[in-house]
Design a protein around this motif. Structure first.
Motif, PDB file in Angstrom:
ATOM      1  N   PHE A 159      13.904  -4.302   5.220  1.00 41.76           N
ATOM      2  CA  PHE A 159      12.679  -3.650   4.750  1.00 41.76           C
ATOM      3  C   PHE A 159      12.927  -2.189   4.383  1.00 41.76           C
ATOM      4  O   PHE A 159      12.093  -1.316   4.641  1.00 41.76           O
ATOM      5  CB  PHE A 159      11.569  -3.782   5.808  1.00 41.76           C
ATOM      6  N   PHE A 160      14.066  -1.955   3.747  1.00 38.76           N
ATOM      7  CA  PHE A 160      14.432  -0.607   3.283  1.00 38.76           C
ATOM      8  C   PHE A 160      13.392  -0.018   2.337  1.00 38.76           C
ATOM      9  O   PHE A 160      13.299   1.195   2.175  1.00 38.76           O
ATOM     10  CB  PHE A 160      15.782  -0.664   2.554  1.00 38.76           C
ATOM     11  N   ILE A 161      12.620  -0.880   1.687  1.00 40.13           N
ATOM     12  CA  ILE A 161      11.639  -0.405   0.690  1.00 40.13           C
ATOM     13  C   ILE A 161      10.645   0.573   1.286  1.00 40.13           C
ATOM     14  O   ILE A 161      10.135   1.456   0.584  1.00 40.13           O
ATOM     15  CB  ILE A 161      10.904  -1.586   0.024  1.00 40.13           C
ATOM     16  N   HIS A 162      10.359   0.445   2.581  1.00 40.10           N
ATOM     17  CA  HIS A 162       9.403   1.360   3.207  1.00 40.10           C
ATOM     18  C   HIS A 162       9.952   2.778   3.323  1.00 40.10           C
ATOM     19  O   HIS A 162       9.177   3.733   3.409  1.00 40.10           O
ATOM     20  CB  HIS A 162       9.006   0.836   4.594  1.00 40.10           C
ATOM     21  N   GLN A 163      11.270   2.912   3.328  1.00 38.92           N
ATOM     22  CA  GLN A 163      11.891   4.245   3.391  1.00 38.92           C
ATOM     23  C   GLN A 163      12.140   4.831   2.005  1.00 38.92           C
ATOM     24  O   GLN A 163      12.483   6.005   1.883  1.00 38.92           O
ATOM     25  CB  GLN A 163      13.227   4.172   4.148  1.00 38.92           C
ATOM     26  N   HIS A 164      11.963   4.031   0.964  1.00 35.11           N
ATOM     27  CA  HIS A 164      12.297   4.489  -0.387  1.00 35.11           C
ATOM     28  C   HIS A 164      11.200   4.160  -1.413  1.00 35.11           C
ATOM     29  O   HIS A 164      11.492   3.634  -2.491  1.00 35.11           O
ATOM     30  CB  HIS A 164      13.611   3.841  -0.833  1.00 35.11           C
ATOM     31  N   PRO A 165       9.950   4.478  -1.114  1.00 36.33           N
ATOM     32  CA  PRO A 165       8.893   4.136  -2.076  1.00 36.33           C
ATOM     33  C   PRO A 165       9.037   4.863  -3.404  1.00 36.33           C
ATOM     34  O   PRO A 165       8.790   4.280  -4.468  1.00 36.33           O
ATOM     35  CB  PRO A 165       7.601   4.541  -1.347  1.00 36.33           C
ATOM     36  N   ARG A 166       9.438   6.124  -3.344  1.00 38.72           N
ATOM     37  CA  ARG A 166       9.570   6.888  -4.590  1.00 38.72           C
ATOM     38  C   ARG A 166      10.680   6.314  -5.475  1.00 38.72           C
ATOM     39  O   ARG A 166      10.506   6.162  -6.682  1.00 38.72           O
ATOM     40  CB  ARG A 166       9.840   8.362  -4.284  1.00 38.72           C
ATOM     41  N   GLN A 223       0.828  -1.216   0.000  1.00 42.24           N
ATOM     42  CA  GLN A 223       0.000   0.000   0.000  1.00 42.24           C
ATOM     43  C   GLN A 223       0.857   1.258   0.000  1.00 42.24           C
ATOM     44  O   GLN A 223       0.497   2.262  -0.622  1.00 42.24           O
ATOM     45  CB  GLN A 223      -0.914   0.004   1.223  1.00 42.24           C
ATOM     46  N   PHE A 224       1.990   1.212   0.687  1.00 42.67           N
ATOM     47  CA  PHE A 224       2.879   2.372   0.773  1.00 42.67           C
ATOM     48  C   PHE A 224       3.450   2.766  -0.586  1.00 42.67           C
ATOM     49  O   PHE A 224       3.869   3.899  -0.796  1.00 42.67           O
ATOM     50  CB  PHE A 224       4.033   2.073   1.738  1.00 42.67           C
ATOM     51  N   LEU A 225       3.454   1.830  -1.516  1.00 39.34           N
ATOM     52  CA  LEU A 225       4.059   2.052  -2.835  1.00 39.34           C
ATOM     53  C   LEU A 225       3.040   2.508  -3.878  1.00 39.34           C
ATOM     54  O   LEU A 225       3.402   3.167  -4.872  1.00 39.34           O
ATOM     55  CB  LEU A 225       4.722   0.749  -3.286  1.00 39.34           C
ATOM     56  N   LEU A 226       1.782   2.186  -3.669  1.00 44.22           N
ATOM     57  CA  LEU A 226       0.748   2.426  -4.679  1.00 44.22           C
ATOM     58  C   LEU A 226       0.616   3.885  -5.125  1.00 44.22           C
ATOM     59  O   LEU A 226       0.391   4.133  -6.315  1.00 44.22           O
ATOM     60  CB  LEU A 226      -0.604   1.902  -4.183  1.00 44.22           C
ATOM     61  N   PRO A 227       0.734   4.876  -4.220  1.00 45.56           N
ATOM     62  CA  PRO A 227       0.602   6.268  -4.684  1.00 45.56           C
ATOM     63  C   PRO A 227       1.617   6.679  -5.738  1.00 45.56           C
ATOM     64  O   PRO A 227       1.411   7.675  -6.449  1.00 45.56           O
ATOM     65  CB  PRO A 227       0.789   7.082  -3.395  1.00 45.56           C
ATOM     66  N   TYR A 228       2.713   5.929  -5.855  1.00 35.15           N
ATOM     67  CA  TYR A 228       3.772   6.272  -6.799  1.00 35.15           C
ATOM     68  C   TYR A 228       3.707   5.437  -8.085  1.00 35.15           C
ATOM     69  O   TYR A 228       4.591   5.544  -8.936  1.00 35.15           O
ATOM     70  CB  TYR A 228       5.134   6.062  -6.137  1.00 35.15           C
ATOM     71  N   LEU A 229       2.674   4.622  -8.209  1.00 28.94           N
ATOM     72  CA  LEU A 229       2.585   3.697  -9.342  1.00 28.94           C
ATOM     73  C   LEU A 229       1.383   3.995 -10.242  1.00 28.94           C
ATOM     74  O   LEU A 229       0.766   3.086 -10.789  1.00 28.94           O
ATOM     75  CB  LEU A 229       2.499   2.255  -8.812  1.00 28.94           C
ATOM     76  N   ASN A 230       1.072   5.251 -10.412  1.00 30.16           N
ATOM     77  CA  ASN A 230      -0.109   5.631 -11.185  1.00 30.16           C
ATOM     78  C   ASN A 230      -0.006   5.285 -12.669  1.00 30.16           C
ATOM     79  O   ASN A 230      -1.018   5.242 -13.369  1.00 30.16           O
ATOM     80  CB  ASN A 230      -0.371   7.135 -11.033  1.00 30.16           C
ATOM     81  N   ASP A 231       1.208   5.053 -13.151  1.00 29.66           N
ATOM     82  CA  ASP A 231       1.393   4.728 -14.566  1.00 29.66           C
ATOM     83  C   ASP A 231       1.152   3.248 -14.860  1.00 29.66           C
ATOM     84  O   ASP A 231       1.272   2.822 -16.010  1.00 29.66           O
ATOM     85  CB  ASP A 231       2.811   5.101 -15.015  1.00 29.66           C
ATOM     86  N   PHE A 232       0.810   2.478 -13.805  1.00 32.08           N
ATOM     87  CA  PHE A 232       0.638   1.035 -13.970  1.00 32.08           C
ATOM     88  C   PHE A 232      -0.747   0.586 -13.512  1.00 32.08           C
ATOM     89  O   PHE A 232      -1.359   1.213 -12.646  1.00 32.08           O
ATOM     90  CB  PHE A 232       1.698   0.279 -13.172  1.00 32.08           C
ATOM     91  N   GLU A 233      -1.188  -0.506 -14.086  1.00 32.09           N
ATOM     92  CA  GLU A 233      -2.346  -1.224 -13.573  1.00 32.09           C
ATOM     93  C   GLU A 233      -1.781  -2.271 -12.617  1.00 32.09           C
ATOM     94  O   GLU A 233      -1.139  -3.229 -13.046  1.00 32.09           O
ATOM     95  CB  GLU A 233      -3.121  -1.878 -14.714  1.00 32.09           C
ATOM     96  N   VAL A 234      -1.999  -2.064 -11.332  1.00 38.38           N
ATOM     97  CA  VAL A 234      -1.290  -2.836 -10.310  1.00 38.38           C
ATOM     98  C   VAL A 234      -2.142  -4.007  -9.808  1.00 38.38           C
ATOM     99  O   VAL A 234      -3.324  -3.845  -9.502  1.00 38.38           O
ATOM    100  CB  VAL A 234      -0.892  -1.940  -9.127  1.00 38.38           C
ATOM    101  N   PHE A 235      -1.507  -5.169  -9.703  1.00 34.30           N
ATOM    102  CA  PHE A 235      -2.171  -6.380  -9.207  1.00 34.30           C
ATOM    103  C   PHE A 235      -1.341  -6.960  -8.059  1.00 34.30           C
ATOM    104  O   PHE A 235      -0.382  -7.697  -8.286  1.00 34.30           O
ATOM    105  CB  PHE A 235      -2.311  -7.417 -10.332  1.00 34.30           C
ATOM    106  N   PRO A 236      -1.706  -6.637  -6.807  1.00 34.96           N
ATOM    107  CA  PRO A 236      -1.002  -7.231  -5.662  1.00 34.96           C
ATOM    108  C   PRO A 236      -1.487  -8.676  -5.467  1.00 34.96           C
ATOM    109  O   PRO A 236      -2.652  -8.901  -5.148  1.00 34.96           O
ATOM    110  CB  PRO A 236      -1.413  -6.345  -4.478  1.00 34.96           C
ATOM    111  N   LEU A 237      -0.599  -9.628  -5.668  1.00 38.98           N
ATOM    112  CA  LEU A 237      -0.960 -11.028  -5.515  1.00 38.98           C
ATOM    113  C   LEU A 237      -0.904 -11.424  -4.037  1.00 38.98           C
ATOM    114  O   LEU A 237      -0.345 -10.711  -3.211  1.00 38.98           O
ATOM    115  CB  LEU A 237      -0.028 -11.907  -6.343  1.00 38.98           C
TER     116      LEU A 237
END
Length: 241
Positions: free
Chosen positions: A216-223, A20-34
């Motif tokens: 879990f560095f990804i949470h600090q670097h979503p952009r 969810q933390f990443l979704l605001p930055y992925l507007n150019d994609f149709e996202v499917f969280p499996l």
């Protein structure tokens, strides 16, 4: 023009809401969280404890989405973190055999499948205090879950089954995929210096990046993660058969 599809494969203990933390930055994609069974929207289904079975489950989810859009032949990418990284690599190979090639596979929090064999920790068999300490060291899990016995008792079977998925039935061989790989790790991870291990698992382009942070560095670097995904889509793969 249709957006490219992006499939997200969660880490151990995760679910379809883990990115969810990443979704605001992925507007150019149709996202499917499996999502694997036994959690989130699939709570009523039995947990999976076998890697091959978990990969097949994720593969079928991807194929179901692609089948709905079969005539447009829209491009797609796969991104997975930690357990999801290993599953993303496996699923990409399965998709290639079905003649459904991703544009790119992005993995994070993993230095490659063969190095898992050198990890002597058997997390899914740890007693509860050991497991809590291990989860605390990995980061990514809110402290309130670790401290609340009732909540942790609910979460514990899920994380144990996922650790078992990672720790069992991964003896290889690990044939390389024909899809480019972009690997990312946190500089505090013990195996971060081995990130280039992933290069042997693709017959085409390989890139990597190490960012500040723990597992879990990804949470600090979503952009930045979103920028990497976007750049992977923009890059035209050159397949070497």
């Amino acid at each position: 023009m249709k957006k490219p599809k992006l499939f997200l494969l969660h880490f151990a203990g995760g679910n379809c809401f883990s990115f969810q933390f990443l979704l605001p930055y992925l507007n150019d994609f149709e996202v499917f969280p499996l999502e694997l069974p036994g959690r989130g929207k699939r709570m009523r289904e039995p947990l999976i404890r076998d890697f091959e079975q978990a990969a097949k489950d994720m593969y079928h989810q991807v194929m179901q989405v692609l089948a709905l859009d079969a005539f447009s032949a829209s491009k797609f990418l796969i991104y997975g973190h930690s357990m999801g990284a290993r599953l993303a690599f496996k699923v990409a190979g399965m998709l290639e055999k079905a003649h459904k090639l991703p544009v790119h596979v992005i993995i994070s929090g993993s230095s490659g499948p063969s190095l898992l064999q050198n990890d002597r920790k058997i997390r899914h068999l740890m007693n509860k205090p050991e497991l809590k300490l291990e989860l605390q060291s990995l980061g990514g899990l809110p402290q309130e879950i670790l401290e609340n016995e009732e909540v942790f008792d609910f979460f514990e079977p899920i994380i144990r089954s996922d650790f078992e998925v990672v720790e069992r039935n991964q003896l290889g061989p690990f044939p390389p995929i024909q899809t480019p790989i972009y690997a990312v790790m946190g500089d505090e991870e013990d195996t971060a210096p081995l990130i280039t291990n992933w290069e042997q698992y693709t017959t085409t382009d390989f890139s990597y990046e190490v960012l500040p942070g723990n597992h879990f560095f990804i949470h600090q670097h979503p952009r930045r993660m979103a920028e990497i995904i976007q750049s992977c889509y923009a890059t035209t793969p050159v397949y070497k058969y």
